[in-house]
Write a protein that holds these residues in place. Structure first.
Motif, short mmCIF file in Angstrom:
data_model
loop_
_atom_site.label_atom_id
_atom_site.label_comp_id
_atom_site.label_asym_id
_atom_site.label_seq_id
_atom_site.Cartn_x
_atom_site.Cartn_y
_atom_site.Cartn_z
N VAL A 19 -18.37 22.13 6.95
CA VAL A 19 -18.62 22.37 8.37
C VAL A 19 -18.14 23.77 8.76
O VAL A 19 -18.82 24.51 9.48
CB VAL A 19 -17.92 21.29 9.23
N ASN A 22 -20.43 26.35 7.21
CA ASN A 22 -21.69 26.35 7.96
C ASN A 22 -21.54 27.13 9.26
O ASN A 22 -22.40 27.93 9.64
CB ASN A 22 -22.14 24.92 8.29
N SER A 265 -22.27 23.52 14.25
CA SER A 265 -21.83 22.96 12.97
C SER A 265 -20.94 21.74 13.17
O SER A 265 -21.15 20.69 12.56
CB SER A 265 -21.09 24.05 12.18
N TYR A 268 -23.02 18.81 15.12
CA TYR A 268 -23.97 18.04 14.30
C TYR A 268 -23.25 17.12 13.33
O TYR A 268 -23.80 16.10 12.92
CB TYR A 268 -24.91 18.98 13.55
N MET A 269 -22.01 17.47 12.95
CA MET A 269 -21.27 16.60 12.04
C MET A 269 -20.63 15.42 12.77
O MET A 269 -20.66 14.29 12.30
CB MET A 269 -20.19 17.43 11.31
N LEU A 270 -20.09 15.67 13.96
CA LEU A 270 -19.31 14.64 14.63
C LEU A 270 -20.08 13.83 15.65
O LEU A 270 -19.69 12.72 15.99
CB LEU A 270 -18.09 15.28 15.31
N LEU A 271 -21.16 14.39 16.18
CA LEU A 271 -21.90 13.71 17.25
C LEU A 271 -23.28 13.32 16.78
O LEU A 271 -23.81 13.93 15.85
CB LEU A 271 -22.05 14.65 18.46
N PRO A 272 -23.90 12.33 17.42
CA PRO A 272 -25.31 12.07 17.14
C PRO A 272 -26.10 13.34 17.43
O PRO A 272 -25.79 14.06 18.39
CB PRO A 272 -25.68 10.96 18.13
N GLY A 273 -27.12 13.62 16.60
CA GLY A 273 -27.84 14.89 16.68
C GLY A 273 -28.32 15.23 18.07
O GLY A 273 -28.20 16.37 18.54
N SER A 274 -28.89 14.25 18.78
CA SER A 274 -29.47 14.53 20.08
C SER A 274 -28.41 14.87 21.12
O SER A 274 -28.72 15.41 22.19
CB SER A 274 -30.29 13.33 20.55
N TYR A 277 -26.63 19.34 21.48
CA TYR A 277 -26.98 20.40 22.43
C TYR A 277 -26.76 19.98 23.88
O TYR A 277 -26.51 20.81 24.75
CB TYR A 277 -28.40 20.91 22.19
#
Lengths: 301, 403
Positions: A19, A22, A265, A268-274, A277
């Motif tokens: 992470v 990245n 970085s 996206y690792m810790l949260l659901p993708g949606s 942002y």
């Protein structure tokens, strides 16, 4: 401690290292994109919506120089930097300069920038087609750093981006032309009274900003490829970065780029993708309510 | 890798058309007495232009081939084919305006596209009110199940091809654990939901189905890192756009992933290979009918013509070419009445059977979909599952849609 717990800790450690790597890689290239936009904004108070499209042009120049022209990457990148600088200077001289000389309202230049963004995007479609393109990677192989993967091509791109950013900082702080750019950014009238040509500096600043966008596109075409319609998303991210860092401030743009890279970085690792942002935008709104001039910007401009 | 620059029609016209670059309305026109107009409404700009743009170019290429031979014979007359293209920008409101323009201003009754559910569903009332037919490349069943009757699915839906791919990978390659990754967009999320259901029904273990990324993402390293943490045997890229697939595949391989990657949407293998390099090898996708093993001489000629007109071949065109061909064949069979009366056209769908000119083995071109939609509202595109090998597709297997 049980063997499974040790394995879990190692896995988590490797993931966190990944992470961080990245974030650093993405952040460095973002910083390069944001830096160009910040320079244009700082000097001309112009929100250049066509910044992402210039990034796309840079990517395609490198792609064609390497694949159709058979040129080595350094030569192709140099051509892309010069070509996008010329595009930037031409846009300033032919469009923004005359409009800014006649109209003081900022909406005029914003609309012009949006129109030029559409124009450049459609021209890219006509010239380059709709397919995603990718230039050959500039280095092969993968490094393992603390258990995390770092492809050599990405490491090279990160290194070149760092060198370019450093060169711009040295140029702006250590040369006569760079100081003239800073003077124009700080106080246009005072700079003009000191003999600085605003026309030349505007064209030079726009060319420098465009060259940085072109360099970013030229570097990343070897890693993630390029597509004629990809400019708008790049512009949006660049705006986020300079809003975070502080509009028109070089160090702010770099900081904003790296922060966004790490936010993506980690998010996206810790949260659901949606959600990632959504959280970034919510955080940015809150942050701007507290500090509307960004991290290193100043309330007075 | 070299890619020599060869001037094409695109480049020759470039200078003149650049001045009209902001225009989203393009047409090919002919000074013939009798003209049959086809509409093309789809995404022709942005990261998804690889779908709508290619759809329009494909129709124009086929029209050029027909027109060169005098046009399409409908009844006693030869009709030149004119393709009118509108960019819907993947926006439902723009799609509605575009459909109204094609139908009301241009008098078009047959429209190719749109390319995604949101835009395809948005123009459904426009088609019904104005008595027009379209061929969407969108999978929402409400477009095709009665009482809907004006839309004909132009490709194999993800939920039709997914069982073949998953079953193949489960039985032949020992795949057990699957992760799904999709863009945070309606179509991709719908395809992911259907894929998850199919994988579960087939006894596969779905270990991750919530990972998404924003449309317009350029660097997928952070996203793929999370997906790989679950160590899947197969990663399904649901509804992945042509501009995202290369970077996604490349990122996964660079991060050490050695398992399978697949998608149920059409992709161009050359573009994929150019972005991802050898990392693209082994990628599995649903395809059209251009693979060397099955294509006819007509398809070879079509590919050459497409390349001459647009600079290079795009494998997705092999899928898009089915819709204009079957529409022209159907109207040629039904006669001039169908040109302006889609009621006549719709009646003909039930029993129409034409020649499929794109494959070398005898395979009828017809309307299917009775099993999935309860009525013939799908074109009988062959189910071709392919794998990428050095920039070209190698077919894994070919199957047919149920009637």
């Amino acid at each position: 401690m049980c063997r499974r717990c040790l394995v879990d800790i190692c896995t988590q450690g490797r993931l966190m290292a990944q992470v961080l790597i990245n974030g650093l890689v993405v952040g460095t290239t973002y910083a390069l994109v944001a830096l160009g936009l910040a320079i244009v904004f700082g000097i001309m108070r112009l929100v250049n919506f066509a910044h992402g499209q210039i990034y796309v042009v840079g990517g395609f120049v490198v792609y064609y120089a390497m694949t159709a022209g058979g040129l080595a990457f350094p030569v192709a990148l140099a051509i892309a930097i010069v070509a996008t600088a010329m595009v930037g200077a031409a846009l300033q001289i032919a469009f923004f300069g005359p409009v800014m000389a006649r109209v003081k309202r900022e909406e005029a230049t914003m609309l012009l920038a949006m129109g030029l963004a559409l124009f450049l995007e459609q021209t890219c479609y006509l010239l380059f087609g709709e397919l995603q393109r990718g230039a050959p990677p500039i280095a092969s192989g993968v490094f393992k750093v603390a258990g995390a993967f770092l492809p050599a091509g990405r490491a090279a791109v990160m290194g070149i981006a760092t060198v370019l950013i450093s060169a711009v900082i040295v140029f702006i702080n250590g040369t006569r032309s760079g100081r003239a750019l800073r003077a124009v950014a700080q106080d246009r009238e005072a700079a003009q009274l000191q003999g600085v040509s605003l026309v030349r500096m505007n064209a030079f600043g726009f060319a420098l900003g465009a060259a940085l966008a072109g360099a970013a596109g030229g570097l990343l075409v070897t890693v993630v490829g390029i597509q004629a319609g990809g400019g708008a998303a790049v512009s949006v991210k660049a705006f986020i970065m300079i809003m975070l860092g502080g509009g028109g401030v070089v160090s702010g743009a770099i900081l904003g780029g790296i922060l966004l890279g790490f936010a993506e970085s980690v998010g996206y690792m810790l949260l659901p993708g949606s959600i990632t942002y959504l959280v970034i935008f919510a955080g940015m709104i809150l942050f701007l309510m507290i500090r509307p001039y960004g991290l290193v910007g100043r309330p007075w401009g | 890798m070299t890619n020599a620059f060869k001037p094409t029609r695109r480049h020759v016209l470039m200078g003149a058309t650049a001045l009209a670059a902001g225009m989203r309305f393009v047409r090919t026109s002919f000074a013939a007495d009798k003209v049959f107009k086809l509409g093309a409404l789809g995404i022709m700009s942005g990261p998804y232009a690889g779908w709508g743009g290619v759809m329009s170019q494909t129709a124009q290429t086929l029209a050029a081939i027909y027109n060169e031979k005098g046009g399409v014979k409908i009844g006693e007359d030869e009709y030149k084919i004119e393709v009118v293209s509108v960019d819907d920008k993947m926006d439902p409101k723009t799609a509605i305006t575009g459909a109204e323009r094609l139908i009301q201003q241009e008098g078009i009754r047959y429209i190719l596209g749109p390319n995604v559910d949101t835009t395809a569903v948005s123009i459904k009332p426009v088609l019904e009110a104005n008595k027009a037919v379209n061929v969407p490349y969108a999978f929402s069943k409400e477009l095709y199940i009665p009482p809907a009757s004006n839309s004909i699915l132009g490709m194999v839906a993800s939920y039709q091809v997914a069982p073949f791919i998953y079953e193949y990978l489960r039985d032949k390659k020992g795949v057990k654990k699957v992760s799904f990754l999709a863009a945070n967009a309606a179509d991709a999320l719908n395809q992911r939901a259907q894929g998850v259901r199919i994988a579960t029904d087939l006894g596969l273990t779905v270990i991750a189905s919530g990972d998404t990324y924003e449309p317009g993402t350029t660097d997928f390293f952070p996203i793929i890192t999370k997906v790989l943490a679950d160590k899947p045997d197969l990663i399904v890229l649901s509804g992945v756009s042509p501009s995202d697939v290369g970077p996604l595949v490349k990122s996964a391989r660079e991060l050490g992933y050695t398992g399978f990657l697949s998608t149920e949407t059409g992709q161009d293998p050359k573009a994929l290979y150019q972005v991802a390099g050898d990392a693209a090898n082994g990628f599995i996708a649903a395809g059209g009918a251009s693979t060397e093993e099955i294509r006819s001489q007509f398809m070879v000629d079509f590919m050459a013509r497409y390349k001459a007109m647009w600079g290079e071949w795009n494998d997705v065109a092999a899928l898009f070419v089915y819709a204009p061909e079957i529409i022209l064949q159907t109207i040629a069979r039904t006669g001039p009445a169908a040109i302006n009366d889609v009621g006549v056209f719709k009646v003909a769908l039930e029993n129409f059977e034409g020649k499929n000119p794109f494959v070398k083995d005898p395979m009828p071109l017809k309307y299917v979909g009775r099993k999935d939609f309860g009525q013939p509202r799908q074109i009988s595109v062959p189910i071709v599952v392919q794998t990428v090998e050095k920039g070209t597709y190698k077919p894994l297997f070919v199957a047919s849609l149920a009637s």
